[in-house]
Design an enzyme around this catalytic site. Sequence first.
Site, PDB file in Angstrom:
ATOM      1  N   SER A 117     -41.136  25.848  15.717  1.00  0.00           N
ATOM      2  CA  SER A 117     -41.102  27.175  16.321  1.00  0.00           C
ATOM      3  C   SER A 117     -40.673  28.179  15.270  1.00  0.00           C
ATOM      4  O   SER A 117     -39.658  27.980  14.600  1.00  0.00           O
ATOM      5  CB  SER A 117     -40.134  27.221  17.505  1.00  0.00           C
ATOM      6  OG  SER A 117     -39.870  28.561  17.894  1.00  0.00           O
ATOM      7  N   GLY A 118     -41.433  29.263  15.143  1.00  0.00           N
ATOM      8  CA  GLY A 118     -41.099  30.274  14.144  1.00  0.00           C
ATOM      9  C   GLY A 118     -39.835  31.031  14.484  1.00  0.00           C
ATOM     10  O   GLY A 118     -38.926  31.163  13.653  1.00  0.00           O
ATOM     11  N   SER A 119     -39.736  31.546  15.720  1.00  0.00           N
ATOM     12  CA  SER A 119     -38.547  32.314  16.089  1.00  0.00           C
ATOM     13  C   SER A 119     -37.306  31.425  16.051  1.00  0.00           C
ATOM     14  O   SER A 119     -36.232  31.859  15.605  1.00  0.00           O
ATOM     15  CB  SER A 119     -38.720  32.950  17.472  1.00  0.00           C
ATOM     16  OG  SER A 119     -38.834  31.980  18.482  1.00  0.00           O
ATOM     17  N   ASP A 176     -42.945  35.598  25.492  1.00  0.00           N
ATOM     18  CA  ASP A 176     -42.120  35.613  24.282  1.00  0.00           C
ATOM     19  C   ASP A 176     -41.818  37.050  23.915  1.00  0.00           C
ATOM     20  O   ASP A 176     -42.706  37.893  23.834  1.00  0.00           O
ATOM     21  CB  ASP A 176     -42.873  34.913  23.143  1.00  0.00           C
ATOM     22  CG  ASP A 176     -41.971  34.545  21.979  1.00  0.00           C
ATOM     23  OD1 ASP A 176     -41.006  35.281  21.712  1.00  0.00           O
ATOM     24  OD2 ASP A 176     -42.252  33.531  21.324  1.00  0.00           O
ATOM     25  N   GLY A 187     -43.750  33.085  15.927  1.00  0.00           N
ATOM     26  CA  GLY A 187     -44.150  32.664  14.583  1.00  0.00           C
ATOM     27  C   GLY A 187     -45.287  31.668  14.555  1.00  0.00           C
ATOM     28  O   GLY A 187     -46.176  31.747  13.696  1.00  0.00           O
ATOM     29  N   THR A 188     -45.288  30.699  15.485  1.00  0.00           N
ATOM     30  CA  THR A 188     -46.385  29.742  15.505  1.00  0.00           C
ATOM     31  C   THR A 188     -47.692  30.403  15.933  1.00  0.00           C
ATOM     32  O   THR A 188     -48.773  30.016  15.479  1.00  0.00           O
ATOM     33  CB  THR A 188     -46.062  28.559  16.431  1.00  0.00           C
ATOM     34  OG1 THR A 188     -45.612  29.047  17.698  1.00  0.00           O
ATOM     35  CG2 THR A 188     -44.994  27.666  15.817  1.00  0.00           C
TER      36      THR A 188
END
Length: 341
Positions: free
Chosen positions: A90-92, A252, A257-258
């Site tokens: 996960s980006g965040s 979100d 990010g993904t």
Amino acid sequence: MRSIKTIHVISAHAEGEVGDVIVGGVQPPPGETLWDQRSFIAQDQTLRNFVLNEPRGGVFRHVNLLVPPKHPEADAAFIIMEPEDTPPMSGSNSICVSTVLLDGGIIPMQEPETYMTLEAPGGLVRVRAECRDGKAQRINVQNLPSFADKIAVPLEVPGVGTLTVDTAYGGDSFVVVDAAALGIEIVENEARDIARMGVAITNAANEQLGFAHPENPDWNHISFCAFCGPLETTETGLTGKSAVAIQPGKVDRSPTGTAVSARMALMAAKGQMTAGQTFDAVSIIGSHFTGRIVAETRVGDRPAITPEISGRGWITGIHQHMLDPDDPWPQGYRLSDTWGV
């Protein structure tokens, strides 16, 4: 105060999306690899329920468990727990974890830049943190290899109609739709409709299109629906708004990010973006992630990109989640007023 369990958490958010980090009170789960440990948490559900269910959690919350890394190159490792899934990356959440590691003093901060390697369940991610005055100001994350899956395929969604969609992987799996074609404007007061429609589209995509990661047979479903706005040209590349619907029905707050990685993989496959350009991704609340294609690569037999995403994270508090021995809901509870749409 009585408690038979105490879990220590540093709370954070990345460009609006909550990503709390467990820093103590939980033993590492069993497993020879981080993916094995992730799978234990996903199947066992005990920790997920305790921290994500009400009254301690909620559908808005993600929680990350810090564990000792398995890979010799990694400085730290984390397992991501989202409302309905335990994903590869996960980006965040990686931005939140990096912020907590540095601002919380768990990993020594070097100014003006600190370099770290984190191990996510899906693989290693390289982090470059821009640091000043004792604060990690911006986190740059080199994400997992990302690739386009299906491009411009029909999808029949009950109550919506036949859509033309793309699917892609950016550290997690997405069905990607044109927001304007659905009459969706990516603004805050459309969040409920985006969440509801996004769940329906994700469910339809899993039934009709499916997904299979070429190197990770355990990841065989589509997690999210990304509603994408039009692209505009900037001096350094492109910009565009997006909103990602997360099961069981929330949007979100960050640009995801993904999703940024998956969208860049799709843009690269369509000839819209090349290495060296930047993509300014804007969320439903107006926050930003910056995306960049670092290199071209392959995942199995598929052409792919190595993406980099960057954003800001902030610590919001320190919590100790406790369990009174007389609490009649030790695993918490979920109600459909918020957990289903």
